[in-house]
Design an enzyme around this catalytic site. Structure first.
Site, PDB file in Angstrom:
ATOM      1  N   LYS A  54       0.854  -1.112   0.167  1.00 12.48           N
ATOM      2  CA  LYS A  54       0.051  -0.188   0.048  1.00 12.48           C
ATOM      3  C   LYS A  54       0.678   1.270   0.001  1.00 12.48           C
ATOM      4  O   LYS A  54       0.654   2.200  -0.718  1.00 12.48           O
ATOM      5  CB  LYS A  54      -0.910   0.147   1.422  1.00 12.48           C
ATOM      6  N   GLN A  98      -4.189  -1.259  10.257  1.00 16.63           N
ATOM      7  CA  GLN A  98      -4.217  -2.568   9.537  1.00 16.63           C
ATOM      8  C   GLN A  98      -4.711  -3.389  10.421  1.00 16.63           C
ATOM      9  O   GLN A  98      -4.357  -3.512  11.465  1.00 16.63           O
ATOM     10  CB  GLN A  98      -2.860  -3.235   9.094  1.00 16.63           C
ATOM     11  N   ASP A 121     -10.901   3.638   5.214  1.00 15.90           N
ATOM     12  CA  ASP A 121     -11.209   2.294   5.225  1.00 15.90           C
ATOM     13  C   ASP A 121     -12.699   1.984   4.959  1.00 15.90           C
ATOM     14  O   ASP A 121     -13.460   1.138   4.615  1.00 15.90           O
ATOM     15  CB  ASP A 121     -10.860   1.446   6.266  1.00 15.90           C
TER      16      ASP A 121
HETATM   17  N1  GUN Z   1      -7.105  -6.121   6.885  1.00 13.61           N
HETATM   18  C1  GUN Z   1      -7.658  -6.849   5.772  1.00 13.61           C
HETATM   19  N2  GUN Z   1      -8.282  -6.149   4.902  1.00 13.61           N
HETATM   20  C2  GUN Z   1      -8.221  -4.830   5.405  1.00 13.61           C
HETATM   21  C3  GUN Z   1      -8.547  -3.828   4.973  1.00 13.61           C
HETATM   22  O1  GUN Z   1      -9.286  -3.355   3.679  1.00 13.61           O
HETATM   23  N3  GUN Z   1      -8.274  -2.596   5.805  1.00 13.61           N
HETATM   24  C4  GUN Z   1      -7.695  -2.547   6.807  1.00 13.61           C
HETATM   25  N4  GUN Z   1      -7.329  -1.683   7.750  1.00 13.61           N
HETATM   26  N5  GUN Z   1      -7.182  -3.700   7.398  1.00 13.61           N
HETATM   27  C5  GUN Z   1      -7.323  -4.957   6.724  1.00 13.61           C
END
Ligand code: GUN
Length: 295
Positions: A54, A98, A121
């Site tokens: 990311k 995350q 998110d």
């Molecule tokens: N863990 C797995 N997918 C995601 C996501 O889309 N965002 C976040 N913050 N954590 C994740």
């Protein structure tokens, strides 16, 4: 039936190129660079890989990004303090913690501590509620990526039966919320089912579009699907494979070889939904920066 491969890698590349151009224009007009903060707690190898990818994607489209790596035993209070600092940082327009977080931390409380304006998110209850009642807000990244894959592949869910397998807050519930809205590229009849169903195949066989977000390797097989179904496989599961360099391979929630024989279109794993999640995170961050500049 020869199924069409839905190439998320290629589609996400196009989206990232568009976003790069839009970011340049936005920066010229406002003098502002979209900024995204990543918070990674502990040493989950999959999370480490995702956050790295990311961060790299941010650099490629010209965003400012920062990554804070915190020890697994950090207190919830310390974590919320850091989030609050980002809430008040003008250079940061999006905050991503995350998930999953270590078990001593209350995930819901952490999500709620993020300013809804910076919740790229789309996990904050305010944004979840807005999505449910059809207001403009951040679409969670993976569901947004799925909708975008359908749009760019010319597969309109309107009037079709979308069967979602999985009920997580990250994928299952929000993709159902998005596709059931009376809006363009939605307006579907949606069923949510899960592995607790007495007979999962009773539901999956009815799908015109199947979204598999179970988190278990290859649990959906071709015999559970209807001829001509569109298969969107969200799963990324590591299975042991000693012959490969890493000792494992990635497979989806759908058994690809049997499903592709009945599907009209299918996403591969890897290279399907995964790259779209990152592209939509970037799109949400640009959207957040635009909103915060105009506030
Ligand atoms: N863990 C797995 N997918 C995601 C996501 O889309 N965002 C976040 N913050 N954590 C994740």
């Amino acid at each position: 039936m020869k199924s069409k491969l839905i190439d998320g890698k290629e589609i996400s590349k196009q989206i990232r190129q568009d976003l790069k151009q839009q970011t340049e224009i936005f920066q010229k007009e406002t003098g502002v660079l979209p900024g995204l903060a990543f918070i990674l707690v502990g040493e989950n190898p999959a999370s480490e890989v995702y956050v790295k990818m990311k961060g790299k994607a941010c650099a490629e489209v010209g965003f400012h990004s920062v990554t804070e790596v915190l020890p697994a035993d950090i207190s919830q209070q310390e974590l919320v303090k850091l989030i609050d600092a980002f809430n008040n940082d003008d250079k940061i327009h999006g905050i991503l913690t995350q998930l999953p977080l270590p078990s001593h931390i209350d995930e819901a409380a952490v999500i709620e501590s993020i300013d809804p304006k910076k919740d790229v998110d789309g996990f904050h209850p305010v944004n979840v509620g807005k999505l449910l009642i059809g207001l403009n807000t951040f679409r969670p990244c993976t569901p947004a990526g799925i909708q975008e894959l359908l749009i760019r592949s010319g597969i309109d869910p309107a009037g079709k039966h979308v069967v979602v397998v999985g009920r997580s807050n990250i994928v299952g519930k929000p993709i159902a919320n998005i596709l059931v809205q009376k809006k363009e590229w939605a307006n579907a009849v949606v069923t949510i089912c899960h592995t607790g169903a007495k007979d999962l195949s009773y539901y999956t066989r009815q799908a015109d579009i199947l979204v598999a977000a179970v988190g278990r390797a290859e649990v959906i097989t071709g015999d559970m699907l209807k001829e001509g179904v569109v298969v969107i496989d969200v799963g990324v599961n590591r299975v042991d494979y000693p012959e490969s360099e890493k000792g494992y391979i990635l497979v989806g929630d759908v058994h690809f070889e049997s499903a592709e024989k009945v599907a009209s279109a299918i996403t591969p794993v890897p290279g399907g939904v995964g790259p779209m999640t990152i592209a939509m995170l970037l799109a949400n961050t640009l959207q957040a920066a635009r909103q915060q500049v105009s506030d």
